[in-house]
Design a protein around this motif. Structure first.
Motif, PDB file in Angstrom:
ATOM      1  N   ALA A 160       0.785  -1.304  -0.010  1.00 14.02           N
ATOM      2  CA  ALA A 160       0.031  -0.296   0.016  1.00 14.02           C
ATOM      3  C   ALA A 160       0.751   1.233   0.112  1.00 14.02           C
ATOM      4  N   LEU A 161       2.130   1.180   0.772  1.00 15.33           N
ATOM      5  CA  LEU A 161       2.660   2.392   0.827  1.00 15.33           C
ATOM      6  C   LEU A 161       3.501   2.635  -0.508  1.00 15.33           C
ATOM      7  N   VAL A 162       3.867   1.428  -1.165  1.00 16.60           N
ATOM      8  CA  VAL A 162       4.676   1.546  -2.619  1.00 16.60           C
ATOM      9  C   VAL A 162       3.779   2.231  -3.492  1.00 16.60           C
ATOM     10  N   LEU A 214       0.679   5.836   6.686  1.00 19.88           N
ATOM     11  CA  LEU A 214       1.283   4.499   6.604  1.00 19.88           C
ATOM     12  C   LEU A 214       2.607   4.447   7.335  1.00 19.88           C
ATOM     13  N   LEU A 215       3.318   5.502   7.295  1.00 19.72           N
ATOM     14  CA  LEU A 215       4.805   5.503   7.708  1.00 19.72           C
ATOM     15  C   LEU A 215       4.506   5.566   9.272  1.00 19.72           C
ATOM     16  N   LYS A 216       3.652   6.261   9.771  1.00 17.67           N
ATOM     17  CA  LYS A 216       3.225   6.362  11.145  1.00 17.67           C
ATOM     18  C   LYS A 216       3.037   5.022  11.710  1.00 17.67           C
ATOM     19  N   GLU A 274      14.805   1.903   0.503  1.00 20.98           N
ATOM     20  CA  GLU A 274      14.578   2.409  -0.924  1.00 20.98           C
ATOM     21  C   GLU A 274      13.105   3.121  -0.899  1.00 20.98           C
ATOM     22  N   ILE A 275      12.158   2.448  -0.113  1.00 24.16           N
ATOM     23  CA  ILE A 275      10.813   3.059  -0.117  1.00 24.16           C
ATOM     24  C   ILE A 275      10.862   4.353   0.656  1.00 24.16           C
ATOM     25  N   LEU A 276      11.671   4.149   1.795  1.00 26.38           N
ATOM     26  CA  LEU A 276      11.822   5.848   2.459  1.00 26.38           C
ATOM     27  C   LEU A 276      12.340   6.953   1.797  1.00 26.38           C
ATOM     28  N   GLU A 277      13.351   6.372   0.581  1.00 22.92           N
ATOM     29  CA  GLU A 277      14.051   7.450  -0.060  1.00 22.92           C
ATOM     30  C   GLU A 277      12.901   7.950  -1.130  1.00 22.92           C
ATOM     31  N   ALA A 335       9.684   7.989  -0.632  1.00 26.01           N
ATOM     32  CA  ALA A 335       8.752   8.784   0.220  1.00 26.01           C
ATOM     33  C   ALA A 335       9.167  10.214   0.553  1.00 26.01           C
ATOM     34  N   LEU A 336      10.776  10.205   0.759  1.00 22.45           N
ATOM     35  CA  LEU A 336      11.100  11.613   1.000  1.00 22.45           C
ATOM     36  C   LEU A 336      11.316  12.433  -0.153  1.00 22.45           C
ATOM     37  N   LEU A 337      11.380  11.683  -1.130  1.00 24.24           N
ATOM     38  CA  LEU A 337      11.425  12.490  -2.480  1.00 24.24           C
ATOM     39  C   LEU A 337      10.237  13.139  -2.761  1.00 24.24           C
TER      40      LEU A 337
END
Length: 562
Positions: A235-237, A251-253, A279-282, A284-286
């Motif tokens: 779901a996050l992806v 979702l990150l929370k 990689e997913i965090l990267e 999301a940060l972008l």
């Protein structure tokens, strides 16, 4: 307010039980009245659930109503009966009173709630020319241009209600809910497929930490984590691809909430999954970075009023929760995976947080997130190939942040300076004098031990302690700084910081740190004060349980030093 209401509990509860027992349910109006009565009873028992004085009576009344409602639901209430939602909500409210003892009722209650959760409540979209048989008679259907959109709104309401109720049960019953956890998780992971329903997806994500909390062992927890996490990850992806920042945030929370159970181990993900998460965090940060850059550009280029500027900065701060959750996830990864995480941190995460450190705008949250991220890098990655350069740059940044007007920034920067002093002495030497000066300025401020300033002050004391312990031989440090540090002990404003500082002192006494052995009487006095406070006020939790017995060993070491 709850305590004040307790005085009227018996009067209200008696009247409500009379209404529940004597109101028929032949008409819709009567059913609605009964639903209101049930809701009121639920609110009453929830309001007094923590009142100890009348607990025996409250528990007895709650059980009486539970039994009455179990009889009611055994008659198979219609899905659209207003009592259905009221009864289901009452179950969660009753768990606040009965806690684990409510588990005895679960075999009779959960089957219906699980059925509601399994109900198909997806939105159906079809061409307007298609026959009506595409929809059921319970679907609410509207026509928009050339399409028809329909959904069983009652099924959706019951699905949402049941998900929230079961999540609350899980929260309050905890380990007594364990026999039903796998079935619940199996249902919930399918909720993430409901892309059209943010509310249901959020409710499913929120349940993650409560499901994990039902486990008896870390092994069970790891297994359950790896059953549930892939659905959240997918779901996050998808939300990252859609650049759906609000969805990314929650979702990150909730992933972060789940990972907190493993902050002290064991590893909950394989190395490959850990790298994937980085990689997913990267990404999301972008997504957040793109929005952040646009907002900063808007602030620079537009002629905004003060009110508009304030609103824009508040918006930046709200969105920066993406950073807050990302850095906490990254911190857990750094602690648990260490060398395995060097590469993904260097290529994926460090560049992003460097950017936010350089471009925080006026957002305290953005700057604080960057500072805290690099604290984790300094603490957990001393062996990394990039460590020396990161430590040197971070030291200069922390020193600059010590002049910030926000105390949370100063507190975190001071903590960072202490970490560099402990883990990167070669880099810290370059900033030793100004770092000591900046930290002493904090601890010697007027009212430095006031409630408002205490946590920041004690963080600075902890950093000064690390400098005194590991740079004692330097002329700028020596006995004067060591004695100032010891004179500030014990710490008590924030238990985790207090425990860590006191633990480090105990460890260094036991290893016969040269600076401490040169100031034995001051060390003895400090340890006596730590012990006295820990004994007199155990609720402050200034010592970890395993560290308290070591104080006697410290006394023996210090006595021998004399």
């Amino acid at each position: 307010m709850k305590d004040k209401f307790a005085a009227y509990y018996s009067t209200f509860m008696s009247g409500m039980k009379t209404l529940l027992n004597n109101t028929p349910m032949a008409t819709l109006r009567q059913k609605q009245l009964r639903a209101n009565v049930i809701s009121t009873i639920g609110n009453i028992v929830y309001a007094v659930s923590e009142v100890e004085k009348d607990r025996e009576v409250i528990v007895r009344d709650t059980r009486e109503v539970v039994e009455k409602l179990l009889e009611l639901v055994s008659t198979k209430l219609a899905d659209d009966d207003p009592q259905t939602v009221a009864v289901s909500n009452f179950w969660s409210q009753a768990t606040y009173v009965l806690k684990e003892s409510f588990a005895e009722y679960l075999p009779k209650i959960l089957p219906q709630l699980f059925d509601y959760m399994r109900t198909d409540a997806a939105t159906k979209v079809v061409d307007a020319q298609n026959p009506a048989k595409n929809f059921s008679e319970r679907d609410t259907v509207i026509e928009l241009g050339g399409i028809k959109v329909g959904m069983n709104s009652q099924a959706f309401q019951n699905k949402m209600m049941a998900t929230e109720v079961v999540t609350e049960m899980c929260l309050n019953i905890k380990k007594a809910f364990r026999p039903y956890t796998e079935e619940l998780a199996t249902i919930l992971i399918k909720h993430f497929d409901l892309a059209n329903s943010k509310a249901i997806r959020q409710a499913a994500a929120k349940s993650f930490k409560h499901i994990l909390d039902t486990c008896d062992t870390k092994e069970e927890m790891v297994k359950l984590f790896n059953f549930f996490y892939p659905a959240m990850k997918e779901a996050l992806v998808n939300d990252v691809k859609r650049k759906a920042l609000k969805h990314i945030k929650y979702l990150l929370k909730e992933i972060c909430n789940g990972m907190r159970f493993f902050a002290d181990g064991p590893q909950m993900l394989s190395e490959g999954e850990m790298v994937d998460l980085c990689e997913i965090l990267e990404k999301a940060l972008l997504v957040y970075r793109e929005l952040h850059e646009d907002k900063l550009k808007h602030l620079r280029s537009s002629k905004l009023t003060e009110e508009e500027i304030e609103e824009a900065n508040e918006s930046i701060d709200r969105d920066a929760k993406v950073l807050t959750h990302s850095l906490e996830i990254a911190g857990i990864i750094a602690k648990l995976y260490t060398a395995q995480a060097y590469a993904p941190f260097m290529s994926k995460l460090i560049p992003q947080f460097v950017y936010f450190w350089e471009h925080p705008g006026d957002s305290t949250r953005v700057l604080l997130s960057a500072i805290c991220f690099f604290c984790d890098v300094i603490e957990y990655f001393p062996g990394a190939p990039f460590y020396s350069e990161v430590a040197a740059q971070a030291g200069k940044k922390y020193l600059s942040a010590m002049a910030h007007e926000d105390r949370s920034i100063v507190q975190s920067a001071g903590y960072g300076l202490g970490l560099i002093a402990q883990h990167a002495p070669a880099q810290f030497k370059e900033i030793l004098a100004p770092a000591v000066q900046a930290l002493l300025k904090v601890v010697h401020e007027p009212d430095s031990r006031s409630d408002e300033k205490a946590e920041c002050t004690e963080c600075a004391v902890g950093a000064l302690g690390k400098i005194a312990l590991f740079f004692y031989e330097y002329e700028l440090v020596g006995a004067p700084l060591m004695q100032q540090y010891l004179g500030f002990l014990p710490l008590k404003a924030e238990s985790e910081e207090a425990q860590n500082v006191h633990k480090l002192l105990i460890e260094q006494v036991l290893t016969k740190n040269a600076g401490l052995m040169g100031n034995v009487e001051h060390v003895k006095a400090a340890l006596e004060r730590v012990y006295a406070l820990a004994t007199a006020e155990p609720e402050l939790e200034i010592l970890k349980a395993e560290d308290a017995p070591l104080l006697q060993q410290c006394v023996a070491v210090l006595t021998g030093a004399n």
